[in-house]
Scaffold this motif. Structure first.
Motif, mmCIF file in Angstrom:
data_model
loop_
_atom_site.group_PDB
_atom_site.id
_atom_site.type_symbol
_atom_site.label_atom_id
_atom_site.label_comp_id
_atom_site.label_asym_id
_atom_site.label_seq_id
_atom_site.Cartn_x
_atom_site.Cartn_y
_atom_site.Cartn_z
ATOM 1 N N TRP A 1 -8.496 4.665 -4.550
ATOM 2 C CA TRP A 1 -8.640 5.423 -3.308
ATOM 3 C C TRP A 1 -10.089 5.823 -3.055
ATOM 4 O O TRP A 1 -10.492 6.004 -1.899
ATOM 5 N N GLY B 1 -8.440 4.866 7.442
ATOM 6 C CA GLY B 1 -8.817 5.989 6.600
ATOM 7 C C GLY B 1 -9.209 7.210 7.408
ATOM 8 O O GLY B 1 -9.832 7.102 8.477
ATOM 9 N N ALA C 1 -12.269 1.562 -6.408
ATOM 10 C CA ALA C 1 -11.893 0.335 -5.704
ATOM 11 C C ALA C 1 -12.813 -0.810 -6.097
ATOM 12 O O ALA C 1 -12.365 -1.942 -6.344
ATOM 13 N N ASP D 1 -4.511 2.096 -3.724
ATOM 14 C CA ASP D 1 -4.971 1.501 -2.472
ATOM 15 C C ASP D 1 -5.036 -0.016 -2.602
ATOM 16 O O ASP D 1 -6.109 -0.615 -2.658
ATOM 17 N N CYS E 1 -12.888 4.797 -0.323
ATOM 18 C CA CYS E 1 -13.253 3.384 -0.436
ATOM 19 C C CYS E 1 -13.469 2.718 0.913
ATOM 20 O O CYS E 1 -13.800 1.531 0.984
ATOM 21 N N GLU F 1 0.847 -1.196 0.000
ATOM 22 C CA GLU F 1 0.000 0.000 0.000
ATOM 23 C C GLU F 1 0.881 1.244 0.000
ATOM 24 O O GLU F 1 1.902 1.300 0.685
ATOM 25 N N PHE F 2 0.484 2.234 -0.764
ATOM 26 C CA PHE F 2 1.172 3.514 -0.928
ATOM 27 C C PHE F 2 2.396 3.424 -1.843
ATOM 28 O O PHE F 2 3.054 4.432 -2.087
ATOM 29 N N ASP G 1 -9.006 -2.543 6.816
ATOM 30 C CA ASP G 1 -10.072 -3.056 5.962
ATOM 31 C C ASP G 1 -10.713 -4.298 6.577
ATOM 32 O O ASP G 1 -11.950 -4.392 6.704
ATOM 33 N N SER H 1 -7.130 -2.324 -0.108
ATOM 34 C CA SER H 1 -8.589 -2.263 -0.241
ATOM 35 C C SER H 1 -9.083 -2.989 -1.490
ATOM 36 O O SER H 1 -10.066 -3.736 -1.434
#
Length: 352
Positions: A273, A148, A278, A305, A170, A62-63, A89, A308
């Motif tokens: 995102w 988030g 998503a 993302d 998302c 992620e990222f 998540d 997710s």
């Protein structure tokens, strides 16, 4: 352009020229019995464990940008579960399920809100308080895993009313599979849409969460992936209002018919995102191949993302093909497996 119409639901059909098998892209001849014979219990377990697997796969990157992912994992993308940690998540998905299981009929939204507020406390404390029960008593859920901003700010306000009216992140979609496991497709849509507003007030966040829950509910009932998605698209078209969610799903449907999912092939659908992106990325990977491992890899091997999109797809794959279809070395070692499996069993018992 591919357009879904009511008549499309009247027969089994596959619209993907590179596809075949139990899902698009599989090698065996298409056989509806392969999916209809899967037990509800295996689908429920598959949905929750699959979501955790996709979450953990994606949480590793992620990222990160696709070039960064490629350097770390290679050109085939994220094909290894090197770290089994789940993110917010899966945490929120589990609390959604707990809230629904505790709910009195007609009070589901209030019960889910209370469950989300319990999750919010886990993000601000280090250990369960004295007397904590259920998920709130699980120390491993107190690790803060990049939650988030809208989820945090909405719950900081108490989750009352339509908070964060401009937010369509998302975070509402990735937590909404349990609505489809415990309710009919229509009720699942409505409840997920309503509970979306606890943290994300934008209509697209609600419709995307609702569509995801509805697809999950149809898959749980043995519908093919194509029909399950089509049902949700038709439900979104029930009014003439323009919908970002239906546009995103239409784009996913068209891409699945032309480009098999692979590393970074979902780029044209966005980065995931926001809610509709998503969902679209996950649906594209669901429709575009019947290779569960390959679909999961494609869903997380992209800019954006990744946890997710992986979690959403994992939920859908598990509901469609059952726990037995998940890569066993991933499903067996994912963080929190015992707790997740116990919750899946409780959901199965609640269904009767």
């Amino acid at each position: 352009m591919l357009t879904i119409t009511t008549s499309s639901l009247d027969a089994e059909w596959i619209l993907f020229p590179h596809s075949g098998g139990v899902g698009p892209g599989a090698s065996a001849p298409y056989n509806p019995a392969v999916t209809t014979s899967i037990s509800p219990a295996d689908r429920i377990l598959g949905c929750l464990i699959g979501g955790a697997v996709g979450d953990a796969l994606g949480f590793q990157v992620e990222f990160q940008s696709w070039p960064q992912i490629e350097r770390e994992f290679g050109p085939a993308g994220v094909t290894e579960l090197r770290r089994n940690r789940i993110s917010d998540d899966t945490q929120m998905t589990l609390f959604t399920a707990e809230g629904l299981l505790e709910a009195v009929e007609g009070e589901e939204v209030a019960s889910v809100r209370r469950a989300y507020l319990r999750w919010y406390k886990t993000q601000n404390e280090y250990l369960p308080p004295m007397g904590a029960k259920g998920l709130a008593a699980q120390p491993w859920l107190y690790d803060r895993r990049a939650p988030g901003n809208a989820c945090l700010s909405g719950l900081r306000q108490g989750g009352e009313g339509r908070v964060n009216p401009d937010s369509k992140g998302c975070g509402t979609v990735m937590r909404s599979a349990p609505f489809g496991l415990l309710h009919s497709p229509t009720d699942a849509y409505e409840l997920a849409e309503q509970c979306s507003a606890i943290t994300h007030g934008h209509p697209t966040a609600g419709s995307s969460a609702g569509a995801f829950a509805m697809i999950t509910a149809h898959l749980l009932r043995g519908e093919t992936v194509q029909k399950a998605v089509s049902h949700a698209m038709l439900h979104l078209r029930r009014t003439l209002d323009r919908s970002e969610t239906i546009d995103a799903l239409q784009a996913a449907y068209e891409l699945a018919g032309n480009v098999p999912p692979g590393p970074n092939t979902c780029e044209r659908l966005g980065q995931g995102w926001v809610a509709e992106e998503a969902l679209a990325i996950a649906v594209y990977c669901l429709l575009g191949t019947g290779d569960v491992r390959g679909a999961l890899t494609a869903s997380v091997s992209h800019d954006g993302d990744s946890d997710s999109t992986g979690a959403i797809l994992g939920n859908l794959l598990g509901a469609a093909y059952g726990h037995a279809a998940l890569p066993p070395e991933w499903a067996s070692q994912v963080e929190g497996r015992e707790t997740i499996a116990g919750l899946a069993e409780t959901i199965g018992q609640a269904q009767g």
